[in-house]
Design a protein around this motif. Structure first.
Motif, PDB file in Angstrom:
ATOM      1  N   MET A  80       0.814  -1.214   0.000  1.00  0.00           N
ATOM      2  CA  MET A  80       0.000   0.000   0.000  1.00  0.00           C
ATOM      3  C   MET A  80       0.848   1.263   0.000  1.00  0.00           C
ATOM      4  O   MET A  80       0.363   2.331  -0.402  1.00  0.00           O
ATOM      5  N   SER A  81       2.100   1.163   0.434  1.00  0.00           N
ATOM      6  CA  SER A  81       2.978   2.328   0.523  1.00  0.00           C
ATOM      7  C   SER A  81       3.980   2.386  -0.614  1.00  0.00           C
ATOM      8  O   SER A  81       4.373   3.479  -1.035  1.00  0.00           O
ATOM      9  N   ILE A  82       4.427   1.254  -1.086  1.00  0.00           N
ATOM     10  CA  ILE A  82       5.395   1.205  -2.182  1.00  0.00           C
ATOM     11  C   ILE A  82       4.672   0.706  -3.422  1.00  0.00           C
ATOM     12  O   ILE A  82       4.101  -0.391  -3.419  1.00  0.00           O
ATOM     13  N   PRO A  83       4.680   1.464  -4.511  1.00  0.00           N
ATOM     14  CA  PRO A  83       3.914   1.066  -5.700  1.00  0.00           C
ATOM     15  C   PRO A  83       4.500  -0.166  -6.376  1.00  0.00           C
ATOM     16  O   PRO A  83       5.718  -0.363  -6.418  1.00  0.00           O
ATOM     17  N   VAL A  84       3.624  -0.990  -6.892  1.00  0.00           N
ATOM     18  CA  VAL A  84       3.985  -2.188  -7.647  1.00  0.00           C
ATOM     19  C   VAL A  84       3.330  -2.075  -9.015  1.00  0.00           C
ATOM     20  O   VAL A  84       2.128  -1.796  -9.112  1.00  0.00           O
ATOM     21  N   TYR A  85       4.112  -2.272 -10.068  1.00  0.00           N
ATOM     22  CA  TYR A  85       3.609  -2.175 -11.436  1.00  0.00           C
ATOM     23  C   TYR A  85       3.708  -3.540 -12.103  1.00  0.00           C
ATOM     24  O   TYR A  85       4.604  -4.337 -11.819  1.00  0.00           O
ATOM     25  N   SER A  86       2.783  -3.784 -13.016  1.00  0.00           N
ATOM     26  CA  SER A  86       2.751  -5.030 -13.777  1.00  0.00           C
ATOM     27  C   SER A  86       2.483  -4.704 -15.234  1.00  0.00           C
ATOM     28  O   SER A  86       1.652  -3.842 -15.550  1.00  0.00           O
ATOM     29  N   GLY A  99       8.540  -0.183  -7.169  1.00  0.00           N
ATOM     30  CA  GLY A  99       9.048   1.165  -6.996  1.00  0.00           C
ATOM     31  C   GLY A  99       8.611   2.087  -8.121  1.00  0.00           C
ATOM     32  O   GLY A  99       8.159   1.653  -9.182  1.00  0.00           O
ATOM     33  N   HIS A 100       8.738   3.380  -7.836  1.00  0.00           N
ATOM     34  CA  HIS A 100       8.362   4.410  -8.818  1.00  0.00           C
ATOM     35  C   HIS A 100       9.601   5.240  -9.162  1.00  0.00           C
ATOM     36  O   HIS A 100      10.382   5.578  -8.286  1.00  0.00           O
ATOM     37  N   PRO A 101       9.820   5.547 -10.445  1.00  0.00           N
ATOM     38  CA  PRO A 101       8.998   5.203 -11.619  1.00  0.00           C
ATOM     39  C   PRO A 101       9.354   3.828 -12.159  1.00  0.00           C
ATOM     40  O   PRO A 101      10.432   3.320 -11.881  1.00  0.00           O
ATOM     41  N   PRO A 102       8.472   3.208 -12.939  1.00  0.00           N
ATOM     42  CA  PRO A 102       8.801   1.906 -13.542  1.00  0.00           C
ATOM     43  C   PRO A 102       9.915   2.049 -14.562  1.00  0.00           C
ATOM     44  O   PRO A 102      10.099   3.112 -15.144  1.00  0.00           O
ATOM     45  N   HIS A 103      10.661   0.963 -14.758  1.00  0.00           N
ATOM     46  CA  HIS A 103      11.844   1.030 -15.615  1.00  0.00           C
ATOM     47  C   HIS A 103      11.453   1.137 -17.084  1.00  0.00           C
ATOM     48  O   HIS A 103      10.310   0.876 -17.487  1.00  0.00           O
ATOM     49  N   LYS A 104      12.431   1.512 -17.887  1.00  0.00           N
ATOM     50  CA  LYS A 104      12.276   1.655 -19.333  1.00  0.00           C
ATOM     51  C   LYS A 104      13.077   0.605 -20.099  1.00  0.00           C
ATOM     52  O   LYS A 104      13.456   0.826 -21.254  1.00  0.00           O
ATOM     53  N   ILE A 105      13.345  -0.513 -19.451  1.00  0.00           N
ATOM     54  CA  ILE A 105      14.102  -1.579 -20.100  1.00  0.00           C
ATOM     55  C   ILE A 105      13.177  -2.314 -21.063  1.00  0.00           C
ATOM     56  O   ILE A 105      12.091  -2.756 -20.691  1.00  0.00           O
ATOM     57  N   ARG A 106      13.618  -2.446 -22.295  1.00  0.00           N
ATOM     58  CA  ARG A 106      12.780  -3.011 -23.357  1.00  0.00           C
ATOM     59  C   ARG A 106      12.950  -4.532 -23.412  1.00  0.00           C
ATOM     60  O   ARG A 106      13.782  -5.052 -24.160  1.00  0.00           O
ATOM     61  N   THR A 107      12.171  -5.218 -22.601  1.00  0.00           N
ATOM     62  CA  THR A 107      12.215  -6.681 -22.554  1.00  0.00           C
ATOM     63  C   THR A 107      10.844  -7.303 -22.784  1.00  0.00           C
ATOM     64  O   THR A 107      10.670  -8.496 -22.536  1.00  0.00           O
ATOM     65  N   CYS A 108       9.879  -6.534 -23.250  1.00  0.00           N
ATOM     66  CA  CYS A 108       8.545  -7.065 -23.528  1.00  0.00           C
ATOM     67  C   CYS A 108       8.552  -7.672 -24.930  1.00  0.00           C
ATOM     68  O   CYS A 108       8.465  -6.961 -25.934  1.00  0.00           O
ATOM     69  N   ASN A 109       8.660  -8.979 -24.987  1.00  0.00           N
ATOM     70  CA  ASN A 109       8.808  -9.667 -26.267  1.00  0.00           C
ATOM     71  C   ASN A 109       7.776 -10.789 -26.365  1.00  0.00           C
ATOM     72  O   ASN A 109       8.093 -11.969 -26.366  1.00  0.00           O
ATOM     73  N   VAL A 110       6.502 -10.404 -26.414  1.00  0.00           N
ATOM     74  CA  VAL A 110       5.419 -11.363 -26.553  1.00  0.00           C
ATOM     75  C   VAL A 110       4.540 -10.947 -27.725  1.00  0.00           C
ATOM     76  O   VAL A 110       4.714  -9.872 -28.308  1.00  0.00           O
ATOM     77  N   ILE A 111       3.605 -11.811 -28.062  1.00  0.00           N
ATOM     78  CA  ILE A 111       2.698 -11.500 -29.160  1.00  0.00           C
ATOM     79  C   ILE A 111       1.809 -10.320 -28.761  1.00  0.00           C
ATOM     80  O   ILE A 111       1.175 -10.329 -27.705  1.00  0.00           O
ATOM     81  N   VAL A 165      16.338  -1.924  -7.444  1.00  0.00           N
ATOM     82  CA  VAL A 165      16.538  -0.477  -7.344  1.00  0.00           C
ATOM     83  C   VAL A 165      17.453  -0.222  -6.156  1.00  0.00           C
ATOM     84  O   VAL A 165      17.095  -0.513  -5.008  1.00  0.00           O
ATOM     85  N   ARG A 166      18.638   0.326  -6.416  1.00  0.00           N
ATOM     86  CA  ARG A 166      19.617   0.505  -5.346  1.00  0.00           C
ATOM     87  C   ARG A 166      19.197   1.591  -4.359  1.00  0.00           C
ATOM     88  O   ARG A 166      19.207   1.383  -3.154  1.00  0.00           O
ATOM     89  N   ASP A 167      18.867   2.770  -4.881  1.00  0.00           N
ATOM     90  CA  ASP A 167      18.510   3.897  -4.038  1.00  0.00           C
ATOM     91  C   ASP A 167      17.133   4.394  -4.448  1.00  0.00           C
ATOM     92  O   ASP A 167      16.988   5.042  -5.484  1.00  0.00           O
ATOM     93  N   ARG A 168      16.142   4.061  -3.632  1.00  0.00           N
ATOM     94  CA  ARG A 168      14.780   4.462  -3.968  1.00  0.00           C
ATOM     95  C   ARG A 168      14.609   5.972  -3.855  1.00  0.00           C
ATOM     96  O   ARG A 168      13.819   6.576  -4.572  1.00  0.00           O
ATOM     97  N   GLN A 169      15.343   6.615  -2.934  1.00  0.00           N
ATOM     98  CA  GLN A 169      15.219   8.052  -2.761  1.00  0.00           C
ATOM     99  C   GLN A 169      15.823   8.828  -3.923  1.00  0.00           C
ATOM    100  O   GLN A 169      15.450   9.975  -4.173  1.00  0.00           O
ATOM    101  N   ASP A 170      16.778   8.221  -4.623  1.00  0.00           N
ATOM    102  CA  ASP A 170      17.414   8.893  -5.753  1.00  0.00           C
ATOM    103  C   ASP A 170      16.437   9.125  -6.890  1.00  0.00           C
ATOM    104  O   ASP A 170      16.476  10.147  -7.569  1.00  0.00           O
ATOM    105  N   GLY A 171      15.542   8.160  -7.119  1.00  0.00           N
ATOM    106  CA  GLY A 171      14.533   8.313  -8.155  1.00  0.00           C
ATOM    107  C   GLY A 171      15.080   8.213  -9.560  1.00  0.00           C
ATOM    108  O   GLY A 171      14.439   8.680 -10.511  1.00  0.00           O
TER     109      GLY A 171
END
Length: 396
Positions: free
Chosen positions: A109-115, A125-137, A338-344
């Motif tokens: 409830m305090s730390i966001p989870v993305y799917s 954590g926020h913001p969600p990453h920009k790593i391009r690994t979505c390789n599905v139909i 995520v190493r440092d959540r405060q860094d953002g």
């Protein structure tokens, strides 16, 4: 004079680089980095826990014993009795699971989870990453994820198994798939190991079963005790009498705002649940399909024809059962660390080889203030310096 200064600066720069481990060197023989399990292709089978040759040898011995008419002495739990020294472990695992669910639900409830709505990848954590690994139909051409708000069910997925009233009885057939209740697999493991739950009755034998010439002889079934209460027990349809409630988790005596306290207790419960379940699985068999995620707690798998994995037509839709591991019972959903959540700082695709990974539960609790154990240090890559986007080309 100028060349001397440049030379000294280069030596200092090289000395600083040598203190850090470069990701390319992490795969060497002296490396402390543990590579994650490789994602299997759809046509690949899960690795065998016991080698195929050993399984064949045991099968030959069993066939030879069936030809000889003699009694085979079995030890618990193969003879239907409980392993007494593992009953407290089963209660600890059951309590740790309830505590873990309560802690994860509160921390989420305090730390966001993305799917990702396409491939199902999870990010904590926020913001969600920009790593391009979505390789599905159906994914984008850039392979970027389509993030949506997630929850505790994405961090700790639910793996279910058919509940067996008699773990030594016959397997669940395809026609019984809608009659027999499905409960969390780790709860079924605890029930078979000695935890009594009113909603899910199970048979507790007082006398062992015997195997003679490959056939099981159960004297309690042939000569039942004079107990009228046994006749009233239903062996299926347990969900009809179970009250659905959201208060199944064990309540914790912690302030509602103490997120770090929930995280610390959740980390302890996570380690206790996995270690205890591993000990139980050494005695109580758990089966998994070699091609899909189906799990069945018990000495043999079910006969439900619902497998849609590789070459399921050759098996008539039945699962390819094999021995399960703790990762099949409690699957760790690996996420980027995520190493440092405060860094953002935003995690980008060009620097993905410098990032570490952790199980989603551990990452969620770590961001809330819990200490990560040494057994996960090889996955975090904390000793790797992440360069900036303008410094990547200078890394050798």
């Amino acid at each position: 004079m100028f060349s001397r200064r440049v030379g000294n600066g280069i030596h200092k720069y090289v000395a600083n680089l040598n203190r850090l481990k470069h990701p390319c060197a992490l795969f060497s023989s002296g490396s402390s980095y543990t590579d994650l399990p490789r994602k299997l292709k759809l046509s690949e089978r899960k690795p065998w826990v016991t080698s195929v040759n050993e399984l064949k040898r045991k099968a030959r011995l069993e066939n030879e014993e069936r030809l000889v008419v003699r009694e085979v002495t079995l030890s618990p739990p193969e003879n239907g009795l409980l392993v007494k020294e593992l009953v407290p472990i089963a209660h600890e695992v059951f309590a740790a699971r309830a505590q873990l669910l309560a802690c994860v639900s509160r921390v989420a409830m305090s730390i966001p989870v993305y799917s990702c709505s396409l491939c199902g990848e999870v990010h904590v954590g926020h913001p969600p990453h920009k790593i391009r690994t979505c390789n599905v139909i159906g994914s984008q051409a850039s392979k970027e994820h389509m993030w949506s708000k997630g929850g505790a069910e994405h961090v700790l997925p639910r793996v279910e198994s058919f509940h067996l009233y008699d773990r030594l009885g016959r397997a669940v057939t395809h026609n019984e798939r809608l009659l027999v209740d499905r409960i969390p697999a780790i709860v079924e493991l605890c029930v078979q190991a000695g935890v009594d739950i009113l909603e899910y009755p199970t048979r507790r034998r007082e006398f062992p079963v015997y195997f003679v010439a490959g056939r099981m002889i159960d004297f309690e079934r042939r000569f039942p005790k004079d107990d009228s209460s046994v006749k009233e027990i239903k062996t299926d349809g347990f969900w009809e009498n179970r009250k659905k409630s959201s208060q199944d988790e064990e309540s914790l005596n912690l302030p509602y705002d103490d997120i770090q306290g929930f995280a610390v207790r959740g980390m302890v419960a996570w380690e206790k649940m996995r270690s205890g379940a591993t000990r139980l699985m050494k005695k109580y068999a758990v089966q998994t399909c070699g091609y899909c995620s189906e799990v069945q707690v018990g000495p043999k798998g079910n006969r439900v024809r619902q497998c849609q994995a590789y070459k399921h037509q050759m098996r008539d839709g039945q699962h390819a059962w094999q021995e399960a591991t703790i990762d099949d019972l409690v699957p760790p959903v690996y996420v980027w660390h995520v190493r440092d959540r405060q860094d953002g700082g935003l995690m980008v695709d060009s620097l993905k080889r410098y990032y570490g990974k952790l199980p989603a539960v551990v990452e969620l609790l770590a961001q809330a203030g819990a200490h990560v154990g040494e057994n996960y240090s090889s996955l975090m890559r904390e000793d790797v310096a992440v360069p900036g986007l303008d410094e990547e080309k200078w890394v050798v």
